[in-house]
Design a protein around this motif. Structure first.
Motif, mmCIF file in Angstrom:
data_model
loop_
_atom_site.group_PDB
_atom_site.id
_atom_site.type_symbol
_atom_site.label_atom_id
_atom_site.label_comp_id
_atom_site.label_asym_id
_atom_site.label_seq_id
_atom_site.Cartn_x
_atom_site.Cartn_y
_atom_site.Cartn_z
ATOM 1 N N GLY A 195 0.804 -1.211 0.000
ATOM 2 C CA GLY A 195 0.000 0.000 0.000
ATOM 3 C C GLY A 195 0.835 1.257 0.000
ATOM 4 O O GLY A 195 0.452 2.265 0.574
ATOM 5 N N ALA A 196 1.996 1.190 -0.639
ATOM 6 C CA ALA A 196 2.877 2.347 -0.694
ATOM 7 C C ALA A 196 2.391 3.328 -1.754
ATOM 8 O O ALA A 196 1.521 3.027 -2.560
ATOM 9 N N GLY A 197 2.988 4.506 -1.728
ATOM 10 C CA GLY A 197 2.652 5.526 -2.710
ATOM 11 C C GLY A 197 1.938 6.693 -2.067
ATOM 12 O O GLY A 197 1.751 6.745 -0.848
ATOM 13 N N ARG A 198 1.548 7.640 -2.896
ATOM 14 C CA ARG A 198 0.961 8.883 -2.407
ATOM 15 C C ARG A 198 -0.286 8.659 -1.559
ATOM 16 O O ARG A 198 -0.567 9.403 -0.643
ATOM 17 N N SER A 199 -1.066 7.633 -1.876
ATOM 18 C CA SER A 199 -2.280 7.391 -1.089
ATOM 19 C C SER A 199 -2.042 6.379 0.040
ATOM 20 O O SER A 199 -2.979 5.927 0.672
ATOM 21 N N GLY A 200 -0.783 6.068 0.304
ATOM 22 C CA GLY A 200 -0.454 5.154 1.393
ATOM 23 C C GLY A 200 -0.835 5.703 2.750
ATOM 24 O O GLY A 200 -1.128 4.963 3.675
ATOM 25 N N CYS A 201 -0.793 7.018 2.866
ATOM 26 C CA CYS A 201 -1.240 7.702 4.091
ATOM 27 C C CYS A 201 -2.470 8.512 3.721
ATOM 28 O O CYS A 201 -2.372 9.643 3.231
ATOM 29 N N SER A 202 -3.625 7.924 3.921
ATOM 30 C CA SER A 202 -4.864 8.589 3.513
ATOM 31 C C SER A 202 -6.027 8.170 4.410
ATOM 32 O O SER A 202 -5.967 7.161 5.096
ATOM 33 N N VAL A 203 -7.042 8.997 4.361
ATOM 34 C CA VAL A 203 -8.310 8.698 5.015
ATOM 35 C C VAL A 203 -9.359 8.789 3.927
ATOM 36 O O VAL A 203 -9.333 9.703 3.106
ATOM 37 N N GLY A 204 -10.254 7.831 3.891
ATOM 38 C CA GLY A 204 -11.271 7.843 2.847
ATOM 39 C C GLY A 204 -12.543 7.188 3.315
ATOM 40 O O GLY A 204 -12.605 6.610 4.406
ATOM 41 N N GLY A 205 -13.544 7.306 2.483
ATOM 42 C CA GLY A 205 -14.807 6.688 2.824
ATOM 43 C C GLY A 205 -15.861 6.968 1.782
ATOM 44 O O GLY A 205 -15.605 7.624 0.768
ATOM 45 N N LEU A 206 -17.023 6.468 2.055
ATOM 46 C CA LEU A 206 -18.188 6.713 1.215
ATOM 47 C C LEU A 206 -19.041 7.760 1.918
ATOM 48 O O LEU A 206 -19.353 7.630 3.103
ATOM 49 N N LEU A 207 -19.373 8.813 1.162
ATOM 50 C CA LEU A 207 -20.203 9.889 1.697
ATOM 51 C C LEU A 207 -21.597 9.795 1.105
ATOM 52 O O LEU A 207 -21.781 9.279 0.014
ATOM 53 N N ARG A 208 -22.570 10.349 1.812
ATOM 54 C CA ARG A 208 -23.949 10.386 1.316
ATOM 55 C C ARG A 208 -24.364 11.827 1.061
ATOM 56 O O ARG A 208 -23.783 12.760 1.576
ATOM 57 N N HIS A 209 -25.412 11.981 0.273
ATOM 58 C CA HIS A 209 -26.056 13.267 -0.053
ATOM 59 C C HIS A 209 -25.105 14.273 -0.670
ATOM 60 O O HIS A 209 -24.803 15.277 -0.045
ATOM 61 N N ASP A 268 -17.408 8.733 -3.448
ATOM 62 C CA ASP A 268 -16.198 8.287 -2.774
ATOM 63 C C ASP A 268 -15.403 9.522 -2.386
ATOM 64 O O ASP A 268 -15.376 10.516 -3.114
ATOM 65 N N TRP A 269 -14.747 9.454 -1.249
ATOM 66 C CA TRP A 269 -13.982 10.584 -0.749
ATOM 67 C C TRP A 269 -12.669 10.064 -0.192
ATOM 68 O O TRP A 269 -12.630 9.027 0.485
ATOM 69 N N SER A 270 -11.576 10.750 -0.511
ATOM 70 C CA SER A 270 -10.272 10.356 0.005
ATOM 71 C C SER A 270 -9.353 11.573 0.039
ATOM 72 O O SER A 270 -9.353 12.371 -0.900
ATOM 73 N N VAL A 271 -8.599 11.709 1.119
ATOM 74 C CA VAL A 271 -7.601 12.766 1.238
ATOM 75 C C VAL A 271 -6.331 12.171 1.856
ATOM 76 O O VAL A 271 -6.393 11.226 2.640
ATOM 77 N N ASN A 272 -5.200 12.735 1.467
ATOM 78 C CA ASN A 272 -3.910 12.291 1.999
ATOM 79 C C ASN A 272 -3.525 13.123 3.210
ATOM 80 O O ASN A 272 -3.990 14.254 3.370
ATOM 81 N N TYR A 273 -2.679 12.561 4.030
ATOM 82 C CA TYR A 273 -2.104 13.292 5.158
ATOM 83 C C TYR A 273 -0.601 13.067 5.158
ATOM 84 O O TYR A 273 -0.097 12.149 4.514
ATOM 85 N N THR A 274 0.120 13.924 5.877
ATOM 86 C CA THR A 274 1.575 13.860 5.948
ATOM 87 C C THR A 274 1.999 12.900 7.061
ATOM 88 O O THR A 274 1.536 13.018 8.201
ATOM 89 N N HIS A 275 2.885 11.963 6.722
ATOM 90 C CA HIS A 275 3.416 10.983 7.681
ATOM 91 C C HIS A 275 4.282 11.702 8.717
ATOM 92 O O HIS A 275 4.980 12.652 8.398
#
Length: 174
Positions: A83-97, A101-108
Motif C-alpha cells: 500500500g505504498a505511494g501517495r495514497s499510502g497515508c490517507s483517510v477515505g470513505g463513502l459519503l452520502r447526499h 467516494d472521498w479520500s484525502v492524503n495526510y503527511t506521515h
C-alpha cells in the motif's frame, strides 16, 4: 500514550497526520466532522460532517518514505501489496447526499508507525464504520479512552495480541 500510529493528540485535538512537516496535511477529528488542513493555511481546506459518512477508513504506511511517489512505483513494479505511494497515508470513505467516494492524503510523522499501531487504528476505524458511529471519532474523550487502551498493547504481533485488540475495541461500547 498520546498517539496510535498516525492518530495523535495535539493541543487537545485528535489529529491524523503531522501538521508540522512539508505540506503539513492533516485531518482534525472535530465534534462536527473531519477537517482537512494544510500547514500555514488558517481555514480548513474541507470539512466533512460526520452525518455524511456512510463508512470511513484510514490507511497508513510504516515509514514516511513509503508514502512517496517513488515507493508507489516500486510497489507496483515489484507486485507488492504494502500500500505504498501517495495514497499510502490517507483517510477515505463513502459519503452520502450525494453519494460519492472521498479520500484525502495526510503527511506521515517523522516517527515510524509500528505494524501493531497501524493495524489497531485501521481496526478501530472499521469497527466505528460497521457500527454506523463515525461521530465517535469526533468525541475527544471517547477517542482518548480508545487510544489509551489500545496503544500500550504489545507491539509483537500474534494471536494473543490480536485477541486483546479485538476485545479492547469491543469493550469500548460501540
Amino acid at each position: 500514550m498520546k498517539y496510535l500510529g498516525p492518530l495523535e493528540l495535539i493541543e487537545n485535538r485528535w489529529v491524523i497526520g503531522d501538521p508540522t512537516r512539508k505540506d503539513g496535511l492533516c485531518l482534525v477529528l472535530a465534534a462536527d466532522g473531519m477537517e482537512h488542513h494544510r500547514r500555514g493555511v488558517p481555514e480548513p481546506q474541507a470539512v466533512v460532517p460526520w452525518t455524511r459518512f456512510v463508512g470511513v477508513g484510514v490507511s497508513a504506511t510504516h515509514y514516511a518514505w513509503e508514502s512517496t511517489r517513488t515507493a508507489g512505483v516500486l510497489d507496483v513494479l515489484g507486485n507488492s501489496s504494502i500500500g505504498a505511494g501517495r495514497s499510502g497515508c490517507s483517510v477515505g470513505g463513502l459519503l452520502r447526499h450525494p453519494y460519492e467516494d472521498w479520500s484525502v492524503n495526510y503527511t506521515h510523522h517523522r516517527r515510524r508507525y509500528t505494524a501493531a499501531h497501524v493495524t489497531m487504528v485501521e481496526a478501530l476505524f472499521r469497527k466505528v464504520s460497521a457500527a454506523k458511529a463515525p461521530h465517535l471519532l469526533g468525541d475527544p474523550v471517547w477517542l482518548g479512552t480508545a487510544v489509551a487502551r489500545l496503544a500500550p498493547l504489545p507491539a509483537r504481533w500474534g494471536p494473543p495480541v490480536t485477541r486483546q485488540m479485538r476485545e479492547t475495541i469491543e469493550d469500548l461500547g460501540i
